[in-house]
Design a protein around this motif. Structure first.
Motif: not given
Length: 127
Positions: A31-35, A49-51, A57-60, A101-103
Motif C-alpha cells: 500500500s506504500y509508495a517507497m523512496g 528515487a521513488a517507486i 512507475r519509478t522516478y529518479y 500517497n499515490r505517486l
C-alpha cells in the motif's frame, strides 16, 4: 504503522557497486509508495528515487539517473536501491521512506512529505 530497516551500506571503492535493502514490517507494504533519500554531512536530505506501490512507475533524481535503480518485492516486503558506478560524492547516509500517497503527488521529492523513515545506512565511497 510501518517500520523500516535499511541494510547493505558499507565502504566501497569508486566505480564499485552496492545494493541497499529496506525491509518493512508492521503495515501493508504493497500500500506504500517507497523512496530513497540520502544526506551528506552538513547538507540537506536529498531525493534519489521513488517507486509506486506496484513497482510499475519509478522516478529518479537527475544526479543518479542511469547509475541507480530502485525496485521492490512486495512478497518480501522489501525495497532495493542498486547503486553502480559509485563516486566519492555519493558518500552519505542513505534512508528509505514510505508514504501512503499515490505517486506522483505534490512535492514527493521533498523529504518533508514522506511519513515513515528508516534509521539510515552509511555508504562511503573511497577515491
Amino acid at each position: 504503522q510501518v517500520q523500516l530497516v535499511e541494510s547493505g551500506g558499507g565502504l566501497v571503492q569508486a566505480g564499485g557497486s552496492l545494493r541497499l535493502s529496506c525491509a518493512a514490517s508492521g503495515g501493508t507494504f504493497s500500500s506504500y509508495a517507497m523512496g530513497w533519500f540520502r544526506q551528506a554531512p552538513g547538507k540537506e536530505r536529498d531525493f534519489l528515487a521513488a517507486i509506486s506501490t506496484s513497482g510499475g512507475r519509478t522516478y529518479y533524481a537527475d544526479s543518479i539517473k542511469g547509475r541507480f535503480t530502485i525496485s521492490r518485492d512486495n512478497a518480501k516486503n522489501t525495497v532495493y536501491l542498486q547503486m553502480n558506478s559509485l563516486k566519492p560524492e555519493d558518500t552519505a547516509v542513505y534512508y528509505c521512506a514510505a508514504d501512503l500517497n499515490r505517486l506522483p503527488y505534490n512535492n514527493y521529492r521533498s523529504w518533508t512529505i514522506w511519513d515513515y523513515w528508516g534509521q539510515g545506512t552509511q555508504v562511503t565511497v573511497s577515491s
